[in-house]
Design an enzyme around this catalytic site. Sequence first.
Site, PDB file in Angstrom:
ATOM      1  CE  LYS A 114      16.470  96.215  46.061  1.00 13.15           C
ATOM      2  NZ  LYS A 114      16.239  97.579  46.647  1.00 13.15           N
ATOM      3  CG  ASP A 131      17.319 100.006  43.836  1.00 11.68           C
ATOM      4  OD1 ASP A 131      17.155 100.677  42.805  1.00 11.68           O
ATOM      5  OD2 ASP A 131      16.374  99.508  44.495  1.00 11.68           O
ATOM      6  CE  LYS A 160      13.854 102.136  42.281  1.00 11.36           C
ATOM      7  NZ  LYS A 160      14.407 101.631  43.563  1.00 11.36           N
ATOM      8  CG  ASP A 162      19.386 116.011  40.183  1.00  9.42           C
ATOM      9  OD1 ASP A 162      19.302 117.120  39.595  1.00  9.42           O
ATOM     10  OD2 ASP A 162      19.375 115.914  41.426  1.00  9.42           O
ATOM     11  CB  THR A 180       7.446  96.292  40.372  1.00  9.62           C
ATOM     12  OG1 THR A 180       8.027  96.566  41.648  1.00  9.62           O
ATOM     13  CG2 THR A 180       8.523  95.914  39.373  1.00  9.62           C
ATOM     14  NE  ARG A 220       8.615  93.418  51.799  1.00 11.70           N
ATOM     15  CZ  ARG A 220       7.791  94.408  51.469  1.00 11.70           C
ATOM     16  NH1 ARG A 220       7.052  94.996  52.397  1.00 11.70           N
ATOM     17  NH2 ARG A 220       7.701  94.811  50.209  1.00 11.70           N
TER      18      ARG A 220
END
Length: 235
Positions: A37, A64, A66, A69, A123, A215
Site C-alpha cells: 500500500k 491509497d 483517497k 474532489d 478507522t 507498523r
Amino acid sequence: MRMHRAQPSLYVALDFPDRAAAENLVAQLDPADCGLKVGKELFTRAGPELVRSLVDRGFAVFLDLKFHDIPHTVAQACRAASDLGVSLVNVHASGGRAMLAAARAAIPPGTDAPALIAVTVLTSMTEADLVDIGVNRPLADQVSALARLSCEAGLDGVVCSAWEATAMRSVFVQPDPVIVTPGIRPAGSALDDQSRVMTPEEAIQAGATSIVVGRPITRAQDPASVAHEIARSIR
C-alpha cells in the site's frame, strides 16, 4: 465472474518518509505473501515512478490516495492511477454520487482493471469526531449509508474498519466484493493511532477480503517472517 484484478489477502502499508526506506523494506518482502500500500506521504515524495517499480517487481499495489474532489478531477486521477498498473484504487464516498459515478466511468470493470473501492469512515474516527464535522447519525449508520451509495454507483467495495466488515457483506452482495480493512493489529501489538482494531484472523472471519498491516510488519526485526506468518494465518 471477477470484474477486477485479483486482490492479495494482505497489503503491507509502506508508510515511510522516503523512497530509500520503502525500498529497503520491500527488498525483504515476497510478492507471494503480500501486496503493498502506497499512501499520500510516500507518493508525494517518490511519485509514480516508485509505484511503477513496485508493480514491475510483481507486487500488487494499493494506491491509497483517497481521491476526493470534483467529479472530473477524480475521474482523471483514477484514470492516471489505472495507467500505473496498480491493483486497487480508492476514493472518498463522502465525495457524493456524481463523483463516485465519474470514478467508476474512468475505471470500467474488467479482469485487468484495478478494483475501485470507497472509503466510508476513517478507522481513526469515533462518533465524537463525526459530531464535530456535523454528522449526527451513529458511526455504523454513517458507514452503511456511504457504503450503499458506493454500491449504487457500481464500485467494487469499500475500505472500512473490520468492525463494519460483516455489515458491508450485506451491502456488496456481488460474487467478488472487495472489503479492505486497515487498523489490523496482530495479537499483542500496540494500537498506535487506531481506535477500532481486530487481529488478522478476526478481520477475515468478520468478512474482510484484504487486510492492511503497517507498523507490526514494517517495524519488526524480521518483516518478511511477520508478513509470511500473517499471510499464512489468513489463507
